[in-house]
Write an enzyme that holds these catalytic residues in place. Sequence first.
Site, PDB file in Angstrom:
ATOM      1  N   LYS A  42       0.830  -1.205   0.000  1.00 17.62           N
ATOM      2  CA  LYS A  42       0.000   0.000   0.000  1.00 17.62           C
ATOM      3  C   LYS A  42       0.869   1.261   0.000  1.00 17.62           C
ATOM      4  CE  LYS A  42      -2.047  -1.085   3.872  1.00 17.62           C
ATOM      5  NZ  LYS A  42      -1.324  -2.342   4.169  1.00 17.62           N
ATOM      6  N   ARG A  50      -9.679   0.572   8.547  1.00 16.76           N
ATOM      7  CA  ARG A  50      -9.274  -0.791   8.905  1.00 16.76           C
ATOM      8  C   ARG A  50     -10.373  -1.535   9.641  1.00 16.76           C
ATOM      9  NH1 ARG A  50      -3.350   0.398   8.794  1.00 16.76           N
ATOM     10  NH2 ARG A  50      -2.238  -1.560   9.044  1.00 16.76           N
ATOM     11  N   ARG A  60      11.456  -5.442   5.037  1.00 17.22           N
ATOM     12  CA  ARG A  60      11.142  -4.021   4.794  1.00 17.22           C
ATOM     13  C   ARG A  60      12.128  -3.115   5.534  1.00 17.22           C
ATOM     14  NH1 ARG A  60       5.163  -1.787   5.529  1.00 17.22           N
ATOM     15  NH2 ARG A  60       5.291  -2.669   7.619  1.00 17.22           N
ATOM     16  N   ARG A 103      11.290  -1.374  11.152  1.00 13.88           N
ATOM     17  CA  ARG A 103      10.259  -1.070  12.151  1.00 13.88           C
ATOM     18  C   ARG A 103      10.227  -2.143  13.242  1.00 13.88           C
ATOM     19  NH1 ARG A 103       4.959   0.267   8.657  1.00 13.88           N
ATOM     20  NH2 ARG A 103       4.058  -0.891  10.374  1.00 13.88           N
ATOM     21  N   ARG A 108      -0.456  -9.141  13.513  1.00 14.74           N
ATOM     22  CA  ARG A 108      -1.078  -8.122  12.659  1.00 14.74           C
ATOM     23  C   ARG A 108      -1.881  -8.763  11.540  1.00 14.74           C
ATOM     24  NH1 ARG A 108       4.167  -5.418  11.170  1.00 14.74           N
ATOM     25  NH2 ARG A 108       2.977  -4.143   9.704  1.00 14.74           N
TER      26      ARG A 108
END
Length: 215
Positions: free
Chosen positions: A13, A88, A127, A160, A171
């Site tokens: 996203k 969400r 990431r 992160r 998650r």
Amino acid sequence: MKLILLGPPGAGKGTQAKMLTERFDIPQISTGDILRAAVKDRTPMGVKAKSFMDAGGLVPDDVVIGIVRERLQNQDCAAGFILDGFPRTVAQADALKETLHSLGKDLDAVISLEVDTEALVERLTGRRTCRECGQGYHVKFDPPREAGRCDACGGELFQRDDDSEETIRKRLEVYHAQTSPLAAYYRNEDLLLPVDGMQEIGTVQEKILSHLQAA
Ligand code: ADP
Ligand code: ADP
Ligand code: ZN
């Protein structure tokens, strides 16, 4: 152009939103980025949000709805916006509908990025993000020219805290329970544009653009 980017954590996203902001010259509104900035600055909102984010859960609806309500009234959203990571929950989607209605705006499309669960884990564990400018990278799929340094600004890349394997699993569970119903929600409104998110970054972008032209 008024868009939502929907999809599980790691679907791409943020990556696609950044490309779309340049293409259409409209802002990316990432509730994740706004919340992380608040955590970093230790604002009252950040202090409230931190424990939910660290645990891989959702920040309470009233907090994120407040953020987006305020943000959408900003002058830079006049020509459009890209919502990345919001809504969400169904409650957030209902609140968004109400807010847009009161501002006299309508969504153009909800782009749903579809990616297999195992690919999501690999994307999230690899990431990296620039500490200075926020540009995203992946150690394998989108590496910077120099390891650990941002191509755009030379800033340091970091991982992160919530991109650890355990928090990622949590998650993804939260996504399936609370966010995935939004696909049906927007299909019912005739806004959903499903896009195969398993392809390369540039190919996904092309697919999104051609879907938007056809819509
Ligand atoms: P999201 O915002 O949906 O959580 P990101 O845009 O941050 O996802 O992407 C997650 C990670 O996967 C990043 O490291 C990014 O570079 C990488 N990525 C994004 N799109 C693709 C793709 N189509 N193929 C492979 N890796 C991708
Ligand atoms: P990703 O795209 O990798 O899932 P985000 O950066 O969008 O991550 O979000 C990071 C965290 O911020 C989420 O796990 C959640 O705790 C919080 N968050 C972001 N957006 C929302 C939202 N719309 N509602 C509730 N919590 C949110
Ligand atoms: Zn940078």
